[in-house]
Design a protein around this motif. Structure first.
Motif, PDB file in Angstrom:
ATOM      1  N   VAL A  22       7.897 -24.943 -22.994  1.00  0.00           N
ATOM      2  CA  VAL A  22       6.496 -24.566 -22.826  1.00  0.00           C
ATOM      3  C   VAL A  22       5.683 -25.762 -22.326  1.00  0.00           C
ATOM      4  O   VAL A  22       4.887 -25.653 -21.398  1.00  0.00           O
ATOM      5  CB  VAL A  22       5.909 -24.046 -24.161  1.00  0.00           C
ATOM      6  CG1 VAL A  22       4.409 -23.822 -24.051  1.00  0.00           C
ATOM      7  CG2 VAL A  22       6.612 -22.767 -24.590  1.00  0.00           C
ATOM      8  N   LYS A  23       5.947 -26.892 -22.949  1.00  0.00           N
ATOM      9  CA  LYS A  23       5.187 -28.092 -22.616  1.00  0.00           C
ATOM     10  C   LYS A  23       5.408 -28.483 -21.157  1.00  0.00           C
ATOM     11  O   LYS A  23       4.454 -28.791 -20.431  1.00  0.00           O
ATOM     12  CB  LYS A  23       5.635 -29.241 -23.541  1.00  0.00           C
ATOM     13  CG  LYS A  23       4.606 -30.345 -23.671  1.00  0.00           C
ATOM     14  CD  LYS A  23       5.093 -31.383 -24.674  1.00  0.00           C
ATOM     15  CE  LYS A  23       4.396 -32.703 -24.415  1.00  0.00           C
ATOM     16  NZ  LYS A  23       5.062 -33.815 -25.075  1.00  0.00           N
ATOM     17  N   SER A  24       6.649 -28.440 -20.756  1.00  0.00           N
ATOM     18  CA  SER A  24       6.915 -28.868 -19.386  1.00  0.00           C
ATOM     19  C   SER A  24       6.363 -27.855 -18.379  1.00  0.00           C
ATOM     20  O   SER A  24       5.845 -28.232 -17.330  1.00  0.00           O
ATOM     21  CB  SER A  24       8.408 -29.157 -19.204  1.00  0.00           C
ATOM     22  OG  SER A  24       9.023 -28.238 -18.386  1.00  0.00           O
ATOM     23  N   LEU A  25       6.400 -26.568 -18.727  1.00  0.00           N
ATOM     24  CA  LEU A  25       5.802 -25.558 -17.842  1.00  0.00           C
ATOM     25  C   LEU A  25       4.286 -25.766 -17.755  1.00  0.00           C
ATOM     26  O   LEU A  25       3.701 -25.749 -16.671  1.00  0.00           O
ATOM     27  CB  LEU A  25       6.127 -24.140 -18.343  1.00  0.00           C
ATOM     28  CG  LEU A  25       5.530 -22.985 -17.540  1.00  0.00           C
ATOM     29  CD1 LEU A  25       6.040 -22.983 -16.110  1.00  0.00           C
ATOM     30  CD2 LEU A  25       5.841 -21.634 -18.177  1.00  0.00           C
ATOM     31  N   LYS A  26       3.676 -26.013 -18.910  1.00  0.00           N
ATOM     32  CA  LYS A  26       2.225 -26.234 -18.941  1.00  0.00           C
ATOM     33  C   LYS A  26       1.839 -27.406 -18.058  1.00  0.00           C
ATOM     34  O   LYS A  26       0.879 -27.338 -17.283  1.00  0.00           O
ATOM     35  CB  LYS A  26       1.766 -26.520 -20.377  1.00  0.00           C
ATOM     36  CG  LYS A  26       1.303 -25.281 -21.118  1.00  0.00           C
ATOM     37  CD  LYS A  26       0.696 -25.679 -22.446  1.00  0.00           C
ATOM     38  CE  LYS A  26       0.298 -24.441 -23.229  1.00  0.00           C
ATOM     39  NZ  LYS A  26       0.069 -24.722 -24.634  1.00  0.00           N
ATOM     40  N   ASN A  27       2.590 -28.495 -18.211  1.00  0.00           N
ATOM     41  CA  ASN A  27       2.289 -29.680 -17.408  1.00  0.00           C
ATOM     42  C   ASN A  27       2.419 -29.398 -15.921  1.00  0.00           C
ATOM     43  O   ASN A  27       1.585 -29.822 -15.129  1.00  0.00           O
ATOM     44  CB  ASN A  27       3.229 -30.835 -17.791  1.00  0.00           C
ATOM     45  CG  ASN A  27       2.811 -31.448 -19.115  1.00  0.00           C
ATOM     46  OD1 ASN A  27       1.654 -31.283 -19.535  1.00  0.00           O
ATOM     47  ND2 ASN A  27       3.730 -32.118 -19.774  1.00  0.00           N
TER      48      ASN A  27
END
Lengths: 642, 215
Positions: free
Chosen positions: A293-298
């Motif tokens: 999720v974090k990497s997609l958000k970034n």
């Protein structure tokens, strides 16, 4: 591949229609012109006009509109209805086609409209005739058509889209419009809702934005394809379908929303594409691995990059899919003498524990099931899939490893299993000694560096396989599995130790029957190098890609039925392996001696490294050094535990 | 949706202005060609649909309000095409259905043999309290029958689901199938602890007509 497209349509388009708006005399829209004129389809005649005027376009048409509806045939294939309806126009022009050629069809509609307004209807017919009679061009092919009418020439040209390419901003209209209407966070929420097969409704007051968002959102699921109800724009008579108890992805014009809300709808994720507001009764994002999720958000936050690098948006979602399901190959199994199949248990076991909840749910989803079924069918039919997803999987290397590196939590898990891993290494070292013994038995004539390199690479494979095998055996042992029909070896483990032909004496036996020393060895699989690949020998079955630091090796495994007399009737699989990078092909014979139980006994029960993926290259190097194989400088060899 | 309280149940008005006490979602499932759509049309419109009917969006549904001893049950019956393209149908598909009508064609052995797979999928994926009923359709086609009634009854009994034979063409047992579903759903919803337990199995056994052997 699970997509619902007609793969080989006969024509670029099926039919062109001009549909007249409902008037005071006739309340229903009706077809006033069609090409080909003899096109007959009762259902299309009845339903298509309603889709061309899904809402009162005289009241709700703030700007020129291109929109695309979808009709589903009895074969479940999609047909696209590309529509052009400028404000105030009395008719809507529509191209019905099996091809998802949004931009080209919109362009065609523009040309046809120009001819219409210039009162050159015969020129329009000429263009349609030319297009209709063309064979569907190949991806990337450029087509130029010229229409001469009353001395003036009009050229119409287009490039046939590559279905394998990722949707690009700004060329791809759907994804561009989706990106401009919906922010990164909402895009992600929508993506997750689709991933979990929720009921999803998008609404907008603009039909162009509405259908673009529906098509755009669905395209982000790639390599998965939405399998359920898909109605990018719902005409008035279908509005009650929003009560459906099954998953759907639909577009509803904002004028119908009060009616939708008055219906007994179940839990639905609703996105207003005009205000970029989402109503989400679920908290699905929480069940996704948080690092993903974090990497997609970034990635989605970086709007500059999205607009500069056209495929960044599509790629961000593709990378997420690779993280989630890219490891499906680890769970492919070869049944004894049977076809390749997918093991859900292995899939869950082979991924990091923090992904389990999400993956368990994905296994329950139609699109994922369909994806796996299609991949397995393709492999069993002797083919392999070569698409943007598989490319990304190979580029990202072992996703699992990335997760290990990126997650501190996992590092703890890893550390705690380190002790167990040592035992595995010891086991491997014992095995390596046996390899040495074995190498003596088969008499190494002369050793050249290239041969040793090959030998090394294959031994490295063995090391990985060894760990995998141990892992498997221990898991099976503790589980008391009753699935005896399932060969517990992962398909990726099949290529075992394979001394190259330089190493193996040229009299290496072709049939395992004549090589008793192979049967005696403790390895449960032995691969005997055969001649460089012969195409006739079995069909290609499986493509996997290993990333070896910088060198990407594409392998193609080939299996065929066991040869007669092989190992007294026990299975023997012909595996061929092709290194496409070097254009070299090798073929192996893998003999299953099935001594699993015996081997498992040699390791203590507490050795269960299934929650980690370990690169044992460094330790194997040591083992090999113990065998007297030293001083090898081979590109791409990692040392130590990763 | 206007809600008025009558006798303890919220009475709602559907879009078309009809009153009903509660709405239920019923799904028709089974192989392609077993007559799902025909059954739906027969129930809703009392007519037999001849020729093929193609939905343009791959889904069709009809509403019908059934009166169960004074309670109006709105059955929303869903019929989707193309399930057969799935090797297995996952739970998302049945997730929110209250009742499943599982159809096979008595003149098509294969459609009957697939019932076991359908049943096991339902057990695996559907809601625990889902109402399931097995229907052997096209029972009017006596000369082409290749699934014996006894076989189907046994299969149904083994799985503890009611079985009846229907004909979308003649209308035999079609209303009963839907009424039985409505009754079972209504009982599940409104039965008080001391009320006698309703057995849809018994109800169906009492009410169903057995297709005559000669027609």
């Amino acid at each position: 591949m699970g997509c619902r497209l007609e793969l080989n349509p006969e024509h670029i388009f099926e039919c062109f229609f001009e549909v007249e708006a409902p008037s005071e005399e006739s309340k229903e829209p009706k077809i006033v012109r069609r090409f080909p004129e003899d096109y007959k389809d009762e259902v299309v005649d009845k339903e298509l006009p309603k889709f061309c005027f899904p809402c009162d376009l005289s009241r709700f048409n703030p700007a020129g509109q291109f929109f695309t509806f979808v009709l589903i045939g009895l074969d479940n294939k999609q047909r696209f209805g590309f529509c052009r309806h400028p404000p105030g126009a009395k008719t809507c022009l529509c191209i019905l086609s099996h091809l998802p050629w949004f931009e080209i069809c919109y362009k065609m509609l523009n040309s046809l409209a120009e001819f219409k307004y210039a009162q050159q209807s015969s020129a329009g017919s000429k263009l349609l005739t030319q297009l209709y009679n063309l064979d569907v061009p190949l991806p990337g092919q450029v087509l130029r058509l010229t229409v001469s009418e009353k001395g003036s020439k009009t050229e119409f040209s287009f490039q046939c889209p590559d279905p394998r390419a990722l949707p690009r901003i700004p060329e791809n209209r759907n994804i561009t419009e989706f990106f401009s209407a919906v922010d990164g966070n909402n895009m992600m929420l929508l993506f997750v809702s689709l991933l979990y097969e929720r009921r999803v409704l998008i609404t907008s007051e603009k039909l162009s934005r509405l259908t673009a968002c529906v098509h755009g959102a669905a395209s982000l699921l790639f390599p998965l394809f939405w399998q359920h109800i898909y109605i990018p724009v719902m005409p008035a008579h279908l509005i009650d379908y929003t009560c459906a108890p099954m998953p759907f992805l639909v577009g509803v014009h904002s004028s119908f929303m009060p009616r939708v809300r008055s219906n007994p709808i179940d839990e639905v994720v609703i996105l207003n594409a005009d205000t970029n507001e989402i109503e989400n009764p679920f908290n699905d994002v929480a069940t996704l691995p948080q690092d993903v999720v974090k990497s997609l958000k970034n990635n989605l936050k970086n709007t500059d990059k999205i607009t500069q690098d056209g495929v960044h948006l599509a790629k961000s979602f593709l990378k997420t899919m690779v993280c989630l399901i890219g490891g499906y190959k680890h769970a492919l199994k070869l049944r004894e003498g049977g076809p390749i199949c997918f093991s859900q248990e292995s899939f869950l076991e082979s991924r990091p524990p923090h992904m389990k909840e999400c993956l368990e749910r994905l296994l329950q989803m139609q699109h994922f099931t369909q994806f796996i079924d299609n991949r397995v069918d393709t492999m069993n039919a002797g083919d392999f899939v070569d698409d943007a997803f598989e490319n990304e999987v190979s580029l990202s290397g072992d996703v699992y490893k990335e997760h290990l590196a990126g997650s501190s939590k996992l590092k703890d898990v890893f550390d705690s299993t380190k002790g167990n891993t040592k035992k595995g290494i010891q086991f491997l070292q014992t095995k390596a000694k046996e390899v040495k013994q074995h190498a003596k038995e088969i008499k190494v004539p002369d050793v050249n560096p290239e041969a040793m390199k090959q030998y090394w690479l294959q031994t490295k494979d063995l090391a990985k396989d060894g760990i995998s095998d141990i892992k498997k055996k221990m898991t099976n042992k503790s589980r008391d599995t009753d699935d005896s029909s399932l060969d517990t070896r992962s398909l990726s483990n099949i290529h075992a130790l394979t001394p190259p032909s330089h190493v193996v004496s040229s009299s290496a036996p072709a049939s395992p029957n004549s090589s008793p020393q192979f049967e005696r060895t403790a390895f449960n699989k032995i691969a005997v190098r055969q001649r460089p690949v012969t195409e006739a020998n079995g069909k290609s079955k499986y493509q996997t890609v290993l990333k070896d630091d910088k060198e990407v090796i594409t392998e193609e495994l080939t299996t065929s039925r066991p040869r007669s007399g092989a190992l007294d009737g026990s299975d023997a699989e012909m595996i061929s392996k092709r290194t496409s990078a070097s254009e070299k092909s090798r073929q192996y014979k893998v003999i299953n001696l099935d001594e699993t139980g015996q081997e498992a006994d040699t390791i203590s029960d507490d050795f269960r490294p299934e929650s980690t993926h370990i690169d044992l290259v460094g330790d194997v190097t040591k083992a090999l050094e113990d065998m007297g194989i030293r001083d090898m400088s081979i590109r791409g060899v990692n040392s130590g535990l990763v | 949706m206007a809600g008025t309280n009558i006798n303890g149940v919220v009475r709602s008005t559907s879009v078309t202005g009809e009153f009903y006490d509660f709405a239920c979602k019923v799904m028709l499932i089974g192989d392609s060609g077993v007559g799902k759509t025909c059954l739906l049309v027969r129930f809703k419109d009392g007519a037999f649909l001849s020729g093929s009917f193609i939905s343009t969006v791959g889904i069709d549904f009809r509403n019908k309000i059934v009166d169960v001893e004074g309670t109006k049950v709105k059955l929303q019956i869903w019929d989707t095409a193309g399930q057969e393209r799935f090797r297995s149908v996952t739970h998302a598909y049945y997730r929110d259905a209250h009742a499943l009508l599982l159809l096979f064609d008595v003149t098509n052995r294969h459609s009957f043999e697939n019932i076991r797979a359908w049943v096991s999928e339902i057990h695996e994926y559907a809601k625990d309290d889902v109402v399931v009923m097995l229907l052997g359709n096209k029972c009017d086609m006596t000369s082409e029958r290749c699934v014996k009634r006894e076989e189907a009854e046994k299969l149904a009994k083994d799985n503890k689901i009611p079985y009846m034979e229907t004909s979308a063409k003649s209308g035999l047992n079609v209303d009963l199938a839907f009424v039985a579903v409505a009754k079972d759903l209504q009982m599940k919803k409104t039965r008080r602890p001391n009320d006698p337990k309703f057995s849809v199995l018994e109800y169906v056994d009492q009410q169903k007509q057995v297709p005559s052997k000669c027609c």
